[in-house]
Design an enzyme around this catalytic site. Structure first.
Site, PDB file in Angstrom:
ATOM      1  N   HIS A   1      -6.289  -5.179  -4.265  1.00 14.40           N
ATOM      2  CA  HIS A   1      -5.645  -5.244  -2.948  1.00 14.40           C
ATOM      3  C   HIS A   1      -6.657  -5.697  -1.911  1.00 14.40           C
ATOM      4  CE1 HIS A   1      -2.431  -4.435  -0.101  1.00 14.40           C
ATOM      5  NE2 HIS A   1      -3.286  -3.780   0.679  1.00 14.40           N
TER       6      HIS A   1
ATOM      7  N   HIS B   1      -2.330  -5.636   6.878  1.00 15.66           N
ATOM      8  CA  HIS B   1      -2.168  -6.005   5.465  1.00 15.66           C
ATOM      9  C   HIS B   1      -0.692  -6.025   5.088  1.00 15.66           C
ATOM     10  CE1 HIS B   1      -1.781  -1.758   3.475  1.00 15.66           C
ATOM     11  NE2 HIS B   1      -1.394  -1.691   4.730  1.00 15.66           N
TER      12      HIS B   1
ATOM     13  N   CYS C   1      -0.391  -9.465  -0.566  1.00 15.55           N
ATOM     14  CA  CYS C   1      -1.599  -9.082   0.188  1.00 15.55           C
ATOM     15  C   CYS C   1      -2.587 -10.237   0.345  1.00 15.55           C
ATOM     16  CB  CYS C   1      -2.273  -7.863  -0.453  1.00 15.55           C
ATOM     17  SG  CYS C   1      -3.002  -8.145  -2.084  1.00 15.55           S
TER      18      CYS C   1
END
Length: 360
Positions: free
Chosen positions: A322, A334, A274
């Site tokens: 994240h 993402h 990520c």
């Protein structure tokens, strides 16, 4: 971006935008390329396993979340390891330069000592008495005085150089110790990541094909509910920030990676985790940012959700484990987790911690 990629991205964002328009409870939401989730009817024989699959989904979420936390630890240790390695190399070069300088100074000091020895080492008043040309002696005495001062400065420079060498050696030793500690941290984080991912894969391997499909449907339902609740707050009507040129370049880079697999620790070009995706997108835009989601949250400027604009980064979960890039119209791009690919999703499909702006 090619026309095929542009069409895919536009269609994916448009799909998320459907939730924006139909943001009331009951509106359709799905991951790009997948049909809208359909809860199993009450009379469906498979419905009795829904609770069990929901428990599996929650367990998988936890396993992958823990893997994401460990991935941030690994990435941070990797970044520090690279920095420390570079510092050790720099210190080694300074030590070599210092040793060469010290050798040169010692050679000069030796030459000065030999010159003094050849002069007999007699006191100045004796050499004046023995001299056939007093004026020449006095002139040479002035030169000698300058030489003595130069010698004193040279000796002081030798002392400073020796002290510098000691400090360089001490710094190099400290950096080496820190490097070894970070290598151990990185190795421990790697074990955590592999353990969590292995457990998740083992759990999924016990499910039948039909159960895996229903499990994915449950994941879509959970994302849909979260996105719908976020949109239901009316937040999107307040979000109208305009992207800067760097924002546009970052978004372009990130969306160009759609379809590439998530791999923990990866920073492209074939795969990303990520924060690998967001850090590389902003590096491509000409504004390097920290490597990990936690450091991005710590170091970059925080902005209110209502003020965010395309290119801003949304940090998720209370531990900042994240990160995704906002692309506008309530959507993000993402790299979700192992087993998934870079994709477009709803910005509110996960619990938002906050928003940061890389080019503030």
């Amino acid at each position: 971006m090619g026309s095929g990629k542009r069409t895919l991205t536009t269609a994916a964002i448009a799909l998320v935008c459907t939730v924006t328009v139909l943001g009331a409870p009951g509106a359709a939401y799905a991951s790009p390329g997948r049909p809208a989730p359909k809860p199993a009817p009450a009379g469906d024989p498979g419905a009795t396993g829904t609770d069990r699959l929901e428990a599996v989904r929650e367990k998988l979420d936890q396993l992958y979340h823990d893997a994401a936390v460990a991935t941030d630890e690994y990435n941070a240790a990797e970044e520090k390891t690279q920095q420390q390695s570079a510092q050790i190399v720099g210190l080694a070069r300074e030590i070599v330069k210092g040793q060469e300088k010290l050798a040169w100074l010692k050679n000069r000091a030796g030459a000065a000592a030999r010159a003094q020895y050849r002069g007999g080492g007699l006191p100045p008043e004796v050499r004046l008495w023995l001299s056939d040309n007093p004026q020449q002696f006095l002139d040479s005495a002035g030169t000698a005085l300058q030489g003595e001062r130069a010698t004193e400065e040279m000796m002081a420079e030798m002392t400073r150089t020796q002290n510098d060498l000691k400090q360089y050696a001490s710094d190099a030793s400290a950096e080496w110790t820190a490097l070894e500690a970070n290598r151990k941290t990185k190795a421990a984080a790697k074990q955590k990541i592999e353990k969590q991912i292995d457990a998740a894969e083992k759990l999924q391997s016990q499910l039948k094909k039909q159960e895996l499909e229903r499990l994915r449907n449950l994941e879509d339902e959970a994302a849909y509910k979260a996105q719908t609740a976020w949109l239901g707050s009316g937040i999107l009507k307040d979000i109208n920030g305009k992207a800067s040129e760097k924002d546009k370049r970052a978004v372009q880079f990130a969306t160009d990676q759609i379809g590439k697999p998530y791999v923990w620790g990866a920073v492209g070009p074939k795969s990303y985790d990520c924060s690998g995706l967001t850090s590389q997108a902003w590096a491509a835009a000409g504004a390097p940012i920290p490597r990990t989601s936690q450091e991005q949250w710590k170091q970059l400027k925080h902005v209110a959700i209502k003020d965010m604009r395309p290119g801003d980064l949304i940090i998720y979960f209370p531990d900042a484990s994240h990160v995704a890039m906002y692309v506008g119209d309530g959507a993000i791009v993402h790299s979700p987790r192992p087993g998934r690919t870079v994709t477009i999703a709803g910005a509110g499909s996960m619990p938002i911690l906050g928003v940061v702006r890389p080019d503030a």
